[in-house]
Each structure stands twice: as C-alpha cells, then as structure tokens.
Design an enzyme around this catalytic site. Sequence first.
Site, PDB file in Angstrom:
ATOM      1  N   ASN A  84       0.828  -1.207   0.000  1.00 54.28           N
ATOM      2  CA  ASN A  84       0.000   0.000   0.000  1.00 54.28           C
ATOM      3  C   ASN A  84       0.858   1.251   0.000  1.00 54.28           C
ATOM      4  O   ASN A  84       1.892   1.323   0.657  1.00 54.28           O
ATOM      5  CB  ASN A  84      -1.049   0.004   1.118  1.00 54.28           C
ATOM      6  CG  ASN A  84      -0.511  -0.312   2.496  1.00 54.28           C
ATOM      7  OD1 ASN A  84       0.460  -1.022   2.653  1.00 54.28           O
ATOM      8  ND2 ASN A  84      -1.152   0.236   3.510  1.00 54.28           N
ATOM      9  N   CYS A 135      -4.242   0.633  -2.457  1.00 57.21           N
ATOM     10  CA  CYS A 135      -4.004  -0.623  -1.737  1.00 57.21           C
ATOM     11  C   CYS A 135      -2.911  -1.457  -2.401  1.00 57.21           C
ATOM     12  O   CYS A 135      -2.671  -1.357  -3.615  1.00 57.21           O
ATOM     13  CB  CYS A 135      -5.266  -1.471  -1.728  1.00 57.21           C
ATOM     14  SG  CYS A 135      -6.606  -0.804  -0.746  1.00 57.21           S
ATOM     15  N   GLU A 192      -2.904  -4.646  -3.143  1.00 58.91           N
ATOM     16  CA  GLU A 192      -3.373  -5.572  -4.177  1.00 58.91           C
ATOM     17  C   GLU A 192      -3.418  -4.894  -5.543  1.00 58.91           C
ATOM     18  O   GLU A 192      -3.040  -5.464  -6.558  1.00 58.91           O
ATOM     19  CB  GLU A 192      -4.789  -6.074  -3.850  1.00 58.91           C
ATOM     20  CG  GLU A 192      -4.903  -6.887  -2.581  1.00 58.91           C
ATOM     21  CD  GLU A 192      -5.201  -6.044  -1.341  1.00 58.91           C
ATOM     22  OE1 GLU A 192      -4.659  -4.925  -1.235  1.00 58.91           O
ATOM     23  OE2 GLU A 192      -5.953  -6.494  -0.485  1.00 58.91           O
TER      24      GLU A 192
HETATM   25  N1  THU Z   1      -5.284  -1.645   2.460  1.00 61.24           N
HETATM   26  C1  THU Z   1      -4.726  -2.444   1.510  1.00 61.24           C
HETATM   27  O1  THU Z   1      -3.610  -2.195   1.044  1.00 61.24           O
HETATM   28  N2  THU Z   1      -5.426  -3.516   1.095  1.00 61.24           N
HETATM   29  C2  THU Z   1      -6.661  -3.873   1.556  1.00 61.24           C
HETATM   30  O2  THU Z   1      -7.243  -4.828   1.062  1.00 61.24           O
HETATM   31  C3  THU Z   1      -7.241  -3.149   2.688  1.00 61.24           C
HETATM   32  C4  THU Z   1      -6.596  -1.869   3.035  1.00 61.24           C
HETATM   33  C5  THU Z   1      -4.529  -0.473   2.911  1.00 61.24           C
HETATM   34  C6  THU Z   1      -5.094   0.844   2.450  1.00 61.24           C
HETATM   35  C7  THU Z   1      -4.567   1.793   3.501  1.00 61.24           C
HETATM   36  O3  THU Z   1      -3.264   2.204   3.114  1.00 61.24           O
HETATM   37  C8  THU Z   1      -4.446   0.927   4.745  1.00 61.24           C
HETATM   38  O4  THU Z   1      -4.503  -0.418   4.316  1.00 61.24           O
HETATM   39  C9  THU Z   1      -5.547   1.182   5.768  1.00 61.24           C
HETATM   40  O5  THU Z   1      -6.809   1.073   5.179  1.00 61.24           O
END
Ligand code: THU
Length: 164
Positions: A62, A73, A75
């Site tokens: 992220n 995110c 993914e």
């Molecule tokens: N986040 C992800 O990278 N993937 C997810 O599936 C859920 C949330 C990240 C986004 C943000 O930087 C942090 O987690 C908190 O939401």
Amino acid sequence: MKKLELKIAFSEFENETELTQPEQELLQKARQSCNLAYAPYSNFYVGAALLLENGVIISGNNQENVAYPSGICAERVAIYYAGAQYPEVAIKTIAITCKSKSFHLSEPLSPCGSCRQALSEYEMRHKTKIKVILMGETGKIRVMESIADLLPFMFKAEELKKTN
Ligand code: THU
C-alpha cells in the site's frame, strides 16, 4: 418471495507449512513487500505477491498519500503492475498479508471491496481463476480458489452488453 442462500467455499490452514512450497514462498514475498509499504497515516501495512502463469512473481504494497483518497491498496499496486508489464499473462495466485504498528493482527486480511473488484477483472480478462491466500501477521491462513468466492454477485462485462 423466495429466501435464498449463497454458499462460498474456502479453506483454512492452521500453519503456513501446510501450504505447498511455492505458496509458502509467495506468502514470504508478500510479507517482504508488506515490510516496505508506505503507510505513515494508517500504520497499517499490506503486502501482496502475485504468481503469474509464466512463473514471474510480482509484489506490491500500500502507498498512502497525505490526501487520503489518493493512496492505493497493495493488491491494486501489484495487479496493475502485472497488467502493465505482462498484459498477456494470466495470474495464478495472489498472497496477501498485513501488519500494524499499533496492534497485532492474528486474523487473515480481508481485502477491500475495490480490490476484490479490481482483481475480478483479471480473472475475466484471462478467463482463469486466481487463487487467493490470506494471512495476518500470525495465525491461520484462509484460501479461496477464485476471486469470485470473495465477490459474490460481482459486476461482469456481460452486464454492459445486455439489451433487455
Ligand atoms: N489496504 C490495503 O492495502 N489492502 C486492503 O485490502 C485493505 C486496506 C490499505 C489501504 C490503507 O493504506 C491501509 O490499508 C488502511 O486502510
């Protein structure tokens, strides 16, 4: 009126060593990427690693931004990089893991809705199922054989072509 139920299939493993060797390696890559995440605002670090059909592994984490919605995110960082670099190559597996600076995560990560939708696009694009391996910092591992199991009633390309 009819009341219906939807079943989704998934497996759970108590220990990482129950996974195949390539799956363990993929999870390890996701963990390494998680450690490199840029998450100064949430302190919630996520790492994703993709195994492509040609054997290449791509990872992402992220990337947050002071203007919060501009962050993205893990993914989607990984999957869009794969889409950009290897547009013709299907994705076989994605491993996703997370950790927090503030608390301990012993439950598998549950990917956000936007990432589920983004990942589903690549299943449709390559007409192959993407296996999903989810883990927290420690604890059990949850595995789905397809993104479709994470996103019931997903919006599909056919919907755009319906004429009735
Ligand atoms: N986040 C992800 O990278 N993937 C997810 O599936 C859920 C949330 C990240 C986004 C943000 O930087 C942090 O987690 C908190 O939401």
